[in-house]
Enzyme design. Structure first.
Site, PDB file in Angstrom:
ATOM      1  N   GLU A  66     -29.187  61.155 -22.129  1.00  0.00           N
ATOM      2  CA  GLU A  66     -28.038  60.889 -23.010  1.00  0.00           C
ATOM      3  C   GLU A  66     -28.247  59.607 -23.806  1.00  0.00           C
ATOM      4  O   GLU A  66     -27.961  59.543 -25.001  1.00  0.00           O
ATOM      5  CB  GLU A  66     -26.745  60.706 -22.195  1.00  0.00           C
ATOM      6  CG  GLU A  66     -26.315  61.904 -21.400  1.00  0.00           C
ATOM      7  CD  GLU A  66     -26.934  61.974 -20.013  1.00  0.00           C
ATOM      8  OE1 GLU A  66     -28.117  61.587 -19.846  1.00  0.00           O
ATOM      9  OE2 GLU A  66     -26.239  62.415 -19.097  1.00  0.00           O
ATOM     10  N   CYS A  79     -24.286  55.782 -18.847  1.00  0.00           N
ATOM     11  CA  CYS A  79     -24.277  56.603 -20.074  1.00  0.00           C
ATOM     12  C   CYS A  79     -22.853  56.779 -20.588  1.00  0.00           C
ATOM     13  O   CYS A  79     -22.612  56.756 -21.796  1.00  0.00           O
ATOM     14  CB  CYS A  79     -24.933  57.963 -19.822  1.00  0.00           C
ATOM     15  SG  CYS A  79     -26.724  57.845 -19.628  1.00  0.00           S
ATOM     16  N   GLU A  84     -38.858  58.670 -17.610  1.00  0.00           N
ATOM     17  CA  GLU A  84     -38.957  57.831 -16.409  1.00  0.00           C
ATOM     18  C   GLU A  84     -40.156  56.891 -16.504  1.00  0.00           C
ATOM     19  O   GLU A  84     -40.962  56.975 -17.419  1.00  0.00           O
ATOM     20  CB  GLU A  84     -39.053  58.745 -15.175  1.00  0.00           C
ATOM     21  CG  GLU A  84     -37.793  59.582 -15.016  1.00  0.00           C
ATOM     22  CD  GLU A  84     -37.777  60.446 -13.772  1.00  0.00           C
ATOM     23  OE1 GLU A  84     -38.821  60.582 -13.098  1.00  0.00           O
ATOM     24  OE2 GLU A  84     -36.696  60.991 -13.475  1.00  0.00           O
ATOM     25  N   CYS A  89     -31.989  57.587 -19.138  1.00  0.00           N
ATOM     26  CA  CYS A  89     -31.386  58.928 -19.095  1.00  0.00           C
ATOM     27  C   CYS A  89     -31.473  59.597 -20.470  1.00  0.00           C
ATOM     28  O   CYS A  89     -31.472  58.926 -21.507  1.00  0.00           O
ATOM     29  CB  CYS A  89     -29.908  58.839 -18.737  1.00  0.00           C
ATOM     30  SG  CYS A  89     -29.566  58.244 -17.077  1.00  0.00           S
ATOM     31  N   ASN A 105     -34.764  62.746 -20.636  1.00  0.00           N
ATOM     32  CA  ASN A 105     -34.949  61.574 -19.784  1.00  0.00           C
ATOM     33  C   ASN A 105     -36.418  61.175 -19.752  1.00  0.00           C
ATOM     34  O   ASN A 105     -37.322  62.018 -19.763  1.00  0.00           O
ATOM     35  CB  ASN A 105     -34.365  61.769 -18.379  1.00  0.00           C
ATOM     36  CG  ASN A 105     -34.850  62.978 -17.637  1.00  0.00           C
ATOM     37  OD1 ASN A 105     -35.166  64.004 -18.228  1.00  0.00           O
ATOM     38  ND2 ASN A 105     -34.924  62.890 -16.323  1.00  0.00           N
TER      39      ASN A 105
HETATM   40  N1  THU Z   1     -30.553  61.552 -15.552  1.00  0.00           N
HETATM   41  C1  THU Z   1     -30.245  61.791 -16.862  1.00  0.00           C
HETATM   42  O1  THU Z   1     -31.116  61.817 -17.732  1.00  0.00           O
HETATM   43  N2  THU Z   1     -28.952  62.008 -17.163  1.00  0.00           N
HETATM   44  C2  THU Z   1     -27.934  62.092 -16.255  1.00  0.00           C
HETATM   45  O2  THU Z   1     -26.800  62.323 -16.645  1.00  0.00           O
HETATM   46  C3  THU Z   1     -28.192  61.894 -14.841  1.00  0.00           C
HETATM   47  C4  THU Z   1     -29.575  61.489 -14.488  1.00  0.00           C
HETATM   48  C5  THU Z   1     -31.956  61.351 -15.211  1.00  0.00           C
HETATM   49  C6  THU Z   1     -32.325  59.967 -14.797  1.00  0.00           C
HETATM   50  C7  THU Z   1     -33.574  60.246 -13.964  1.00  0.00           C
HETATM   51  O3  THU Z   1     -34.682  60.364 -14.836  1.00  0.00           O
HETATM   52  C8  THU Z   1     -33.313  61.609 -13.349  1.00  0.00           C
HETATM   53  O4  THU Z   1     -32.298  62.203 -14.141  1.00  0.00           O
HETATM   54  C9  THU Z   1     -32.871  61.548 -11.917  1.00  0.00           C
HETATM   55  O5  THU Z   1     -31.807  60.699 -11.733  1.00  0.00           O
END
Ligand code: THU
Length: 161
Positions: A75, A112, A64, A73, A62
């Site tokens: 995925e 996702c 941000e 995310c 992920n």
């Molecule tokens: N996040 C993911 O990368 N995948 C998921 O399936 C759920 C959430 C990330 C998004 C964000 O950077 C952090 O987790 C908190 O939501």
């Protein structure tokens, strides 16, 4: 009136015992990449690894951003990279891991799931999905459909007239 129900099957492993070598390697790789996540705001690192039909492995974590909605995310970072690099290869599996132990492993968000199901539908082959969070039980789904029943299909837009 018909009352209908839906049954979703998946395999739960209490530990890595019984998981084949290939999948264990992918889980190790996903966990090993967790440090690549850029998650200074949530401090919630997620890592995904795609195994392509030609054997190539493409990973994502992920990413941000201070302007919150601009991040992505793990995925989607992984599958978009995979399909950009290998547009003609099917995705066989995606492994998703976090470092945070929880009773149920962390499961992909709705956006996702929608992205994954479109690739599954267009490639005409199921994508296996494997979830592991810290020392959680490991969940293994045979198809993205199991996580997103009655999904919107982009093909409906093409067929609308
Ligand atoms: N996040 C993911 O990368 N995948 C998921 O399936 C759920 C959430 C990330 C998004 C964000 O950077 C952090 O987790 C908190 O939501």
């Amino acid at each position: 009136m018909n009352k209908k129900s839906l049954n979703i099957e998946f395999i739960e492993y209490d530990s890595t015992n019984g998981i084949d070598e290939d999948l264990l390697g992918l889980i190790d790789q996903a966990e090993g990449n967790l440090h690549n996540a850029y998650a200074p705001y949530s401090n919630f690192k997620v890592s995904a690894v795609c195994k392509m039909a030609n054997g190539e492995i493409v990973s994502g974590t992920n990413q941000e951003n201070g302007a919150y909605p601009s991040g992505l995310c793990a995925e989607r970072v992984a599958v978009f990279a995979a399909k950009s690099e290998f547009p003609n290869q099917n995705i066989d599996k995606i492994v998703i891991t976090t470092e945070h132990s929880s009773e149920q492993p962390v499961s992909p968000c709705g956006a996702c799931r929608q992205v994954l199901i479109e690739y599954e539908t267009t490639q005409n082959q199921s994508i296996e999905l494997i979830l592991k969070s810290g020392d959680s039980k490991i969940w293994h789904f045979k198809s993205i459909k199991d996580l997103l029943p009655f999904a919107f299909d982009g093909a409906s837009i093409l067929k609308k007239d």
